[in-house]
Design an enzyme around this catalytic site. Sequence first.
Site, PDB file in Angstrom:
ATOM      1  N   TYR A   1      -4.807  -5.870 -37.714  1.00 39.03           N
ATOM      2  CA  TYR A   1      -3.951  -4.505 -37.202  1.00 39.03           C
ATOM      3  C   TYR A   1      -2.762  -4.575 -37.366  1.00 39.03           C
ATOM      4  O   TYR A   1      -2.048  -5.739 -37.815  1.00 39.03           O
ATOM      5  CB  TYR A   1      -3.974  -4.409 -35.565  1.00 39.03           C
ATOM      6  CG  TYR A   1      -3.431  -5.553 -34.820  1.00 39.03           C
ATOM      7  CD1 TYR A   1      -3.894  -6.898 -34.402  1.00 39.03           C
ATOM      8  CD2 TYR A   1      -1.995  -5.462 -34.463  1.00 39.03           C
ATOM      9  CE1 TYR A   1      -3.418  -7.985 -34.006  1.00 39.03           C
ATOM     10  CE2 TYR A   1      -1.163  -6.513 -33.756  1.00 39.03           C
ATOM     11  CZ  TYR A   1      -1.869  -7.726 -33.692  1.00 39.03           C
ATOM     12  OH  TYR A   1      -1.256  -8.803 -32.822  1.00 39.03           O
ATOM     13  N   CYS A   2      -1.825  -3.499 -37.313  1.00 38.35           N
ATOM     14  CA  CYS A   2      -0.480  -3.349 -37.663  1.00 38.35           C
ATOM     15  C   CYS A   2       0.046  -2.540 -36.369  1.00 38.35           C
ATOM     16  O   CYS A   2      -0.626  -2.689 -35.503  1.00 38.35           O
ATOM     17  CB  CYS A   2      -0.305  -2.636 -38.878  1.00 38.35           C
ATOM     18  SG  CYS A   2      -0.867  -1.035 -39.108  1.00 38.35           S
ATOM     19  N   GLN A   3       0.995  -1.781 -36.645  1.00 39.79           N
ATOM     20  CA  GLN A   3       1.760  -0.953 -35.716  1.00 39.79           C
ATOM     21  C   GLN A   3       0.908   0.350 -35.371  1.00 39.79           C
ATOM     22  O   GLN A   3       0.710   0.712 -34.086  1.00 39.79           O
ATOM     23  CB  GLN A   3       3.201  -0.494 -35.892  1.00 39.79           C
ATOM     24  CG  GLN A   3       3.958  -0.203 -34.565  1.00 39.79           C
ATOM     25  CD  GLN A   3       4.363  -1.123 -33.815  1.00 39.79           C
ATOM     26  OE1 GLN A   3       3.973  -2.309 -33.751  1.00 39.79           O
ATOM     27  NE2 GLN A   3       4.825  -0.872 -32.623  1.00 39.79           N
TER      28      GLN A   3
ATOM     29  N   TYR B   1      -1.427  -1.240 -32.921  1.00 37.51           N
ATOM     30  CA  TYR B   1      -0.843  -2.001 -31.820  1.00 37.51           C
ATOM     31  C   TYR B   1      -0.624  -1.052 -30.814  1.00 37.51           C
ATOM     32  O   TYR B   1      -0.672  -1.173 -29.532  1.00 37.51           O
ATOM     33  CB  TYR B   1       0.466  -2.796 -32.077  1.00 37.51           C
ATOM     34  CG  TYR B   1       1.103  -3.676 -31.113  1.00 37.51           C
ATOM     35  CD1 TYR B   1       0.557  -4.931 -30.443  1.00 37.51           C
ATOM     36  CD2 TYR B   1       2.329  -3.259 -30.530  1.00 37.51           C
ATOM     37  CE1 TYR B   1       1.072  -5.449 -29.362  1.00 37.51           C
ATOM     38  CE2 TYR B   1       2.781  -3.977 -29.199  1.00 37.51           C
ATOM     39  CZ  TYR B   1       2.103  -5.041 -28.754  1.00 37.51           C
ATOM     40  OH  TYR B   1       2.676  -5.796 -27.736  1.00 37.51           O
TER      41      TYR B   1
END
Lengths: 550, 550
Positions: free
Chosen positions: B504-506, B532
């Site tokens: 995952y990233c933002q 996120y």
Amino acid sequence: MVRTIVVGGVAGGMSAATRLRRLASGAEIVVLERGPEVSYANCGLPYYAGGVIERRDDLLLQTPQSLHTRFGLDVRVRTEVLAIDRETRRLRVRDLVTGREYDEGYDHLVLSPGAAPVVPELPGVERALTLRTVAEADRLAAAVRGGARTAVVVGGGFIGLEVAENLARRGLTVAVVERDAQVLAPLDPEMAAPVHAELAANGVALHLGATVTKVLADVVELHDGRLLDADLVLLAIGVRPETDLASGAGLKLGPRGGIAVDETMRTSDPHIYAVGDAVEKVDRVGGAPSLIPLANSANRQGRLAADAIAGLPVRLGGRIGTAIVQVFGLTVATTGANEKRLRAAGRPYRVIHTHPASHAGYYPGAEPMSLKLLLDPDDATLLGAQAVGGAGVDKRIDVLATALYAGLRADELADLELGYAPAFGSAKDPVNMLGYIAGNQLSDGEQSIQWHEVAAAVEAGAALLDVRTAAEYAAGHLPGAISLPLDELRERMAEVPDRALIVYCQVGQRGHTATALLTGHGYRVHNLDGGYRTWKAGTASVQSARPGAA
Amino acid sequence: MVRTIVVGGVAGGMSAATRLRRLASGAEIVVLERGPEVSYANCGLPYYAGGVIERRDDLLLQTPQSLHTRFGLDVRVRTEVLAIDRETRRLRVRDLVTGREYDEGYDHLVLSPGAAPVVPELPGVERALTLRTVAEADRLAAAVRGGARTAVVVGGGFIGLEVAENLARRGLTVAVVERDAQVLAPLDPEMAAPVHAELAANGVALHLGATVTKVLADVVELHDGRLLDADLVLLAIGVRPETDLASGAGLKLGPRGGIAVDETMRTSDPHIYAVGDAVEKVDRVGGAPSLIPLANSANRQGRLAADAIAGLPVRLGGRIGTAIVQVFGLTVATTGANEKRLRAAGRPYRVIHTHPASHAGYYPGAEPMSLKLLLDPDDATLLGAQAVGGAGVDKRIDVLATALYAGLRADELADLELGYAPAFGSAKDPVNMLGYIAGNQLSDGEQSIQWHEVAAAVEAGAALLDVRTAAEYAAGHLPGAISLPLDELRERMAEVPDRALIVYCQVGQRGHTATALLTGHGYRVHNLDGGYRTWKAGTASVQSARPGAA
């Protein structure tokens, strides 16, 4: 290892490279860019020059280093490709810093060379600036900072007007010189008229039907000998596809001078793809080849070229060509074909004008807009749309572009369920209204007449009926029109002349009600499409097209 | 002369009457309205009560007199229809001013009775206000002017939140009491979380999972005994169709309690049509009957009923149900089905979340938004969409509503040509991005995982990989996640655990690049959809759903 070389590292080329990396984590991908930057925000350049975008770095979306780190790309700037040897699949490459020349082999080649500003052969033209690269934007910004007080922008297209606005905002006295009788060629003349007024209202002098014949030390000379002060001259008369490399390699060009590609972005050489501003697209309305130099189109094509190289199924349909520009307080947007182009192509069409508000009139802050829709007279499918106004113009054109893409009929626009709350729209959104008007014509057989057809119809004996209020009539009306306000029409039916009628109101809606009433009473009636407002704008555009009117 | 009677003179009814007049200039058309006003701007009432719309007259779009003058309509306000005698086609009518009762015969009847606010049976409820008519808005405005300092709004739907905002802007201390675990039921919980935060940030106390049990003199009592100060109580817990007249006449009602109509708006009696909030529509996604109390839908149906009476071909397709609301600085909009409804209907779907900016990041003033798309897992057709954010939310939902109406596939959204200039969008518009993400999943087979599925997957042995920067990780991350920034991933591949991975990233985009890279290295990877940010919002919504968390 399979090796792909991408020539050109801005929008289309970089989309191809990064997409291909995601599809083929092990492939070798080299990007060769002639200029000093890759992946910069071309569309932001006028705003950087004008100081709206303050930091130069904000324009640079990626660097060779960031692209290497994140995507494992071998990106080389200041690197020019001199020739393609298609037999051996090798490129002749020159390092523009060291002058060294070398060869690079490829399995797949993606050409994304872009387009270059057209520079006319004029005495003194070497002093004129253009705006395509960050370096050119630096030069323009430096000229402004260096104390330029006056500017002449040559060309009233999208870039020209963006630059004109930005320079005017920086306090320069700006003139725009446009060869045509109007700015923004994708607009039809009556839709361009409010743009002319907006430029004038913001102090930008507009010289239509004018050409520059000489660029002198601090002025430019026009075709009629007039001199315009010009500490700074910017050329924005269009771009031409950069096809030297492609044509040098014997790749097929299209009728419009761009690189010819198929639906998978492949050129006449099966190992070579081409994307972006250098490429000819097929026009969705009419199917003719066209050049559409737009960043979103370039990105899309770059991605599709990568998909094709990776073996995914790809098929790019005909292009619609949606464009938008801010001109001071106005937003101007178009999608699909305009009337000029349809007429030139001999394609029949029907026109609808309307002048709705951006949102419900009872909620504060609604802004006016003008909308124009072009549709097929037989099956009512959408052919194109234009919008000029304030808030909400971008939304309506995007909705219409989507409807056009999907092949909707104009009357289906009435059925679209668009978000309605007082701050955002109306119970009948402007787009719905277009659909309702189309439906009136399709199902009820209401006849409309266009602003430029009125004179001939009156000549042929039609009477003009102004159904607005007496005050509106007094503030300006069509020559020879009889005033008969809609709310008095039922009572005063006896006063209606017993002739063919052209009915009009301010925007067309009261005219619609009057037309229905009069038709019910046996009259042969045409409702003036877009009402007085469209007629007025159209007439103004004809005025400005007259020689010497500018 | 053919005689049509319309019962109910607001949105749907008045659209029917005016449209019918245009189609039949000689017909007799009578409009009977129980209330004192016709054709008023229902959707403006909260803003009139809040003082945003200053003039009461602005709400009144037409009067009986203006409708008579312009359209030749016989409009009678304060006139109630008591009964329909379908045999003889006569109505029993009462003049509410004089008390006189009389009969009116009809050839065609259009019922547009609307819907009434639901008023629960509670001690003291007679003190509570509702907001459906201009008179009720007057009462609310008077209460504010009369010095009310505190207000409790019961119901966190569209009207409830509009009223809460307007009262808060007038300086009142406002609490919203909502029975459900979230406001705005058409949103899924993770999309409602930012709305909860926005209400809190603007000082509106939100009591979720709470019900009012008593309305006392200057407080209300909640189910758990808490007391909330309430100089003013507004009920906005929904509306129910006004079907007494229809059911009294033996007209068929639908399963949702609204008047049943066919595709031409005709009820079970061929001489009686019904339109607007009282009517059941067919839901386009799924085909189930539904109640969609929206003004634009009512207008559309009114017009179609008139067309049907006039003998024009009419066919109203399934309804999508697009809605939008402003909540302080947020715009919230939805179209089509949400996840809750699809799950309840047992219909399979796939979800995409993204968090784009309203326009190009390099141009000042871009505002964030969250977008959610629901699509068919087999053929990728659109099922619904939700958007929460600032500028441009309305545009994206309208484009998606148009695409949904037209039956486009989610991956086709990437191909839409939407207007791009830095102030309006991005080279890849948020809507295009949804299409690209859908395409990644369809053509590349990228696997995504939803925020609420993470815990179970980790339980089953998956490793969580946070590919954001170290600073982003430090500011908050998923429990147990390993930090491995995307730009270091190629170098540090050896550190990646040899297990199933959730990356995952933002917002999901860097996660997409990491997923492609890791998949290329042989890992089995799921990319956390929406990153996120969606996980955080979803987790917050679960928190607020816990009893006593409000």
